[in-house]
Write a protein that holds these residues in place. Sequence first.
Motif, PDB file in Angstrom:
ATOM      1  N   LYS A   1      17.946 -53.251  11.200  1.00 22.27           N
ATOM      2  CA  LYS A   1      18.971 -52.231  11.337  1.00 22.27           C
ATOM      3  C   LYS A   1      20.118 -52.835  12.150  1.00 22.27           C
ATOM      4  CE  LYS A   1      16.197 -48.090  10.678  1.00 22.27           C
ATOM      5  NZ  LYS A   1      15.856 -46.727  11.164  1.00 22.27           N
TER       6      LYS A   1
ATOM      7  N   LYS B   1       9.124 -48.211  11.094  1.00 17.19           N
ATOM      8  CA  LYS B   1       9.922 -46.996  11.277  1.00 17.19           C
ATOM      9  C   LYS B   1      10.572 -46.930  12.662  1.00 17.19           C
ATOM     10  CE  LYS B   1       7.090 -44.344   8.030  1.00 17.19           C
ATOM     11  NZ  LYS B   1       7.981 -44.629   6.898  1.00 17.19           N
TER      12      LYS B   1
ATOM     13  N   ARG C   1      13.663 -46.486  15.181  1.00 18.53           N
ATOM     14  CA  ARG C   1      14.849 -45.631  15.161  1.00 18.53           C
ATOM     15  C   ARG C   1      16.060 -46.382  15.698  1.00 18.53           C
ATOM     16  NH1 ARG C   1      16.391 -40.045  16.690  1.00 18.53           N
ATOM     17  NH2 ARG C   1      18.224 -40.174  18.014  1.00 18.53           N
TER      18      ARG C   1
ATOM     19  N   ASN D   1      20.051 -44.792  15.967  1.00 22.89           N
ATOM     20  CA  ASN D   1      20.968 -43.719  15.585  1.00 22.89           C
ATOM     21  C   ASN D   1      21.972 -43.449  16.697  1.00 22.89           C
ATOM     22  OD1 ASN D   1      20.107 -42.522  12.921  1.00 22.89           O
ATOM     23  ND2 ASN D   1      18.182 -42.337  14.025  1.00 22.89           N
TER      24      ASN D   1
ATOM     25  N   ASP E   1      23.555 -40.627  18.803  1.00 21.70           N
ATOM     26  CA  ASP E   1      23.297 -39.246  19.218  1.00 21.70           C
ATOM     27  C   ASP E   1      24.627 -38.638  19.663  1.00 21.70           C
ATOM     28  OD1 ASP E   1      22.664 -36.938  20.911  1.00 21.70           O
ATOM     29  OD2 ASP E   1      20.582 -37.598  20.749  1.00 21.70           O
TER      30      ASP E   1
ATOM     31  N   PHE F   1      18.025 -46.579  20.393  1.00 23.07           N
ATOM     32  CA  PHE F   1      17.127 -47.305  19.511  1.00 23.07           C
ATOM     33  C   PHE F   1      15.797 -47.562  20.210  1.00 23.07           C
ATOM     34  CE2 PHE F   1      19.755 -50.450  21.648  1.00 23.07           C
ATOM     35  CZ  PHE F   1      18.859 -51.439  22.057  1.00 23.07           C
ATOM     36  N   ASP F   2      14.768 -47.732  19.402  1.00 22.71           N
ATOM     37  CA  ASP F   2      13.429 -47.954  19.934  1.00 22.71           C
ATOM     38  C   ASP F   2      13.337 -49.281  20.672  1.00 22.71           C
ATOM     39  OD1 ASP F   2      11.310 -45.914  19.250  1.00 22.71           O
ATOM     40  OD2 ASP F   2      12.232 -46.139  17.274  1.00 22.71           O
TER      41      ASP F   2
ATOM     42  N   TYR G   1      13.019 -45.952  24.841  1.00 24.30           N
ATOM     43  CA  TYR G   1      14.270 -46.073  24.119  1.00 24.30           C
ATOM     44  C   TYR G   1      15.305 -46.823  24.947  1.00 24.30           C
ATOM     45  CZ  TYR G   1      12.575 -42.710  20.693  1.00 24.30           C
ATOM     46  OH  TYR G   1      11.847 -42.090  19.708  1.00 24.30           O
TER      47      TYR G   1
END
Length: 303
Positions: free
Chosen positions: A180, A225, A227, A229, A231, A239-240, A261
């Motif tokens: 990503k 999976k 993350r 994004n 916000d 992000f993770d 995070y």
Amino acid sequence: MKQILILILFFCSFTVNAQLTPVNKKLLLTMEDSLNLYSKKMVMAQDPSTRFYADSVFIKKFVQALKVPGSFEYAFDSVKTVSKLYAPDSLFRIYTWEIQKDESYFRQFGAIQMHTTDGSLKLFPLFDQSDYASIPTDSVRTNRNWIGAIYYQVVMKEFNGKKYYTLIGLDDNDFTSTRKWIEVLYFDANGQPVFGGDFFTYRNEDNKPEQPVARFCLEFKKDAKARLNYDKQLDIITFDHLVSETANDNSKYNLIPDGDYEGFKWSNGKWVHVSKIFAEQKLKDGEAPVPVPFRDDDGNPLN
């Protein structure tokens, strides 16, 4: 008075031409049926050669559709295999999609359609050159040597009177890992798109990449999976935090989320790294949780 009237009529006609007329909307609706057909084939066809052929036909037909005056306003809703994102200020719309050759090969395609006052087409095709980039995070690039991704969010920020558009996207990469991306797009003095730059700041040496980064990459185990994004409520990219699922191997294909995070907060023209977003809070009976002020890794508040 006559000259003023002529100017008013000129600008009125200019505005009408920029709008999507019912005739052009009907034309695009017809063209969309064909686009939908080929867009499905370029993703779902069993044979790779069929997928790539469908993609080449789709591109030709898509450009023809975008040449229809007012196409910038047309949604192309049925073409679901293509990401279609407007910039928050409607300066442009960016289209991106992905073709899979096999489990180890994915390639992205795309284009930037600029908003024009007369409804005519101004288009920048995006050429994915990821295969030829040994370190895809290390350089500023143009639309002709783009690091491909399917974008799913666009965030606009300003600094010193200039607008920057942060694109967040996905690259299926290969059968071992997924990527990503956070990519900052802006337009130079000649109106040309520029991807990447000195936009990411790391205060903590433990988190700082070994190589300078012009764009941010979160690479992790396939199907993990993770993350990434923006916000809107917190005004931060989250992000993770990733850790290896094996004790002795930190390869990207072994990285998985651990429940914490990290993030980036925009400050003074930079995305400043925040090593821990949701700090633990010990609450007394009857207390409600309150947001923890965002601070950089040196403890300084981020405005």
